[in-house]
Design an enzyme around this catalytic site. Sequence first.
Site, PDB file in Angstrom:
ATOM      1  N   CYS A  53       0.832  -1.203   0.000  1.00 47.02           N
ATOM      2  CA  CYS A  53       0.000   0.000   0.000  1.00 47.02           C
ATOM      3  C   CYS A  53       0.867   1.254   0.000  1.00 47.02           C
ATOM      4  CB  CYS A  53      -0.906   0.020   1.233  1.00 47.02           C
ATOM      5  SG  CYS A  53      -2.101  -1.331   1.290  1.00 47.02           S
ATOM      6  N   ILE A 106      13.342   0.765   2.511  1.00 48.14           N
ATOM      7  CA  ILE A 106      13.806  -0.529   3.026  1.00 48.14           C
ATOM      8  C   ILE A 106      15.295  -0.446   3.386  1.00 48.14           C
ATOM      9  CG2 ILE A 106      12.076  -1.850   1.751  1.00 48.14           C
ATOM     10  CD1 ILE A 106      14.332  -2.628  -0.214  1.00 48.14           C
TER      11      ILE A 106
END
Length: 316
Positions: free
Chosen positions: A19, A26
Amino acid sequence: MGALLGRYKKVKIKMSGGCYLGPRPIDLHLKGFEALGTHIDYDDGYYMLEAEELKGANIYLDIASVGATINIMMAAVFAKGRTTIENAAKEPEIIDVSSMLNKMGAKIRGAGTSEITIDGVERLGGCYHEIIPDRIEAGTYIILAAACAKYCKIENVIPQHIESLLMKLEEMGVKMNVGVDFVEVFESHDLKPIEVKTLPYPGLATDLQQPLTALMTQAVGISKVHETIYPERFKHCHELNIMGADIEVGDASSTIIGPTPLMGSIVTATDLRCGASLVIAGLIAEGQTTIKGAYHIYRGYDHIKEKLKALGADVY
């Protein structure tokens, strides 16, 4: 990444999806892998990770990230020597993954605290493991029941995992009976406004603030939401306003004035929990509500239509 890197020492994996809730880097995952001795390249939408040998390291997470904690932990299981993850996330899911890995032969200590220690092993074996209930799914159905059910019993719940939510619902005046592994919700009237702030566990989960906002539209007075995890997580407010809600979005916050009658409308689920919020709003609203982008909802709520129909909802 972590599981594959630990087992095969080489991974080629496409850029992650999910989403859109604003920036979702990351970098913590990658920094952890690099600390374990991994070489990382990025080319044409793919990450390439390779390590001749993973070696234990001391890793400090700048943010107590659930995904990074689990990902690094899975790779470190096969690293030579000891790995320590400091400022680790404490969510129940981390304890559950650690419990399963330990059953398989891993040596992990401290899961559920801010410091996790992993002593590497050469191999893992099979095991039997029953995963914990989904606390966000459970919390969503409890909020849904508080919004529009005369009575609803949500079973297979670990109430301690959603204690922050239950306390806020109690503050609103929702009538509940909390058991060892279930929550009963009774019809409640004249709900009180509340102020909530999303926080890492054991605070209120960011994934529950969107469904909770739909319930806040029915509280008598001014409610407020302060989002500290994903500052841009307020797309549901625009959709709720289409249905008749009175919500003003500020800087990483929203103000909900209620109660407001909601009217059936055509709205769009921009993400998973936005979709859950709109399902709750649609059940409250007078008339028919059509939710576009429903595929988001199905990713997080198994057989949701069948469950709602069993409760008497008119859903198709």
